[in-house]
Design a protein around this motif. Sequence first.
Motif, short mmCIF file in Angstrom:
data_model
loop_
_atom_site.label_atom_id
_atom_site.label_comp_id
_atom_site.label_asym_id
_atom_site.label_seq_id
_atom_site.Cartn_x
_atom_site.Cartn_y
_atom_site.Cartn_z
N UNK A 107 57.10 -23.01 -35.38
CA UNK A 107 57.99 -23.46 -36.45
C UNK A 107 59.29 -24.05 -35.92
N UNK A 108 59.78 -23.54 -34.79
CA UNK A 108 61.10 -23.97 -34.29
C UNK A 108 61.06 -24.14 -32.77
N UNK A 109 60.20 -25.00 -32.29
CA UNK A 109 60.07 -25.20 -30.86
C UNK A 109 61.29 -25.78 -30.19
N UNK A 160 57.80 -15.68 -39.94
CA UNK A 160 57.48 -16.35 -41.20
C UNK A 160 58.26 -17.64 -41.40
N UNK A 161 59.26 -17.89 -40.55
CA UNK A 161 60.06 -19.10 -40.70
C UNK A 161 61.28 -18.92 -41.56
N UNK A 189 59.37 -18.07 -28.02
CA UNK A 189 60.20 -18.53 -26.93
C UNK A 189 61.39 -17.61 -26.72
N UNK A 190 61.81 -17.46 -25.48
CA UNK A 190 62.93 -16.60 -25.13
C UNK A 190 63.84 -17.35 -24.16
#
Length: 263
Positions: A107-109, A160-161, A189-190
């Motif tokens: 959702x938020x790459x 869930x975004x 992602x971290x």
Amino acid sequence: MITVIVGSLLLCSSVVAGEVVKLDANESRPFLSPSLAKDGMVGEIIHAASAAAGIESQIIYKPLKRMIENDSNNDLGNPMFFMNNQDFSAVVPLAVYHVSLFYYRPKHGHAHEIVSVESLKDHRVGLLSGTLVNRSAFKRAGIVFEESYAHASLFRKLHKGRLDVVIEVDLVGRAFIQDLFPEEVENFGVTRMPQSASPIALNMAVNQPEAAALAARYREGLRKIRESGEYRAILQKYYGEQIPADYEQQLDRFGYIYQEVSQ
């Protein structure tokens, strides 16, 4: 850089009762948890240093909200977290933690590009209640946080975004992702935040009997387990081969700073 976040790694202690130091903690896996062997990473460090120093330390877990509201006990956590309402007679850094930005790639790459306060603007940012010491920089940048007293709630909303980014203590966030979404770990992602090293310290209240002597015993126990290699072995159980390169240097730095403060 974002450097004003402190972790929710809180642990309060009562005065010494006989030979036992009772420690009230909120659960923050993998640092502190009754479900982990020897109470988790920080728990293992506490128990090992206590044994080396001839102290018996008992950890008792309580909800985070009660920890935040109680300013009368000794505390274990980032000393900066308590500065507004508590003075300490001694501070003994036991471990170091770092803070990371977590995002859900499907959702938020693009969230990995967030490395400053300004770059958080227009993002929905999740944060554990009570862990933001200084809001001024965020307020000036027009950033609004969605706060929760539950780690799991933040990561479910991220998945869930409903959130774009969660700011969390690095090992704590990784542990919750593994527990909640074991088949999707690679989708999260971290990004470890630079200059985010902070201490997890035993902070003794001004009314702690024999605080200076007790603090000296904890410091000696910590020194012994570091020299024997036991401390490093504990870190490797939780970090694997990913122990931050500056971990022990930062621990020494905090130890020096807070020993000077305590004297």
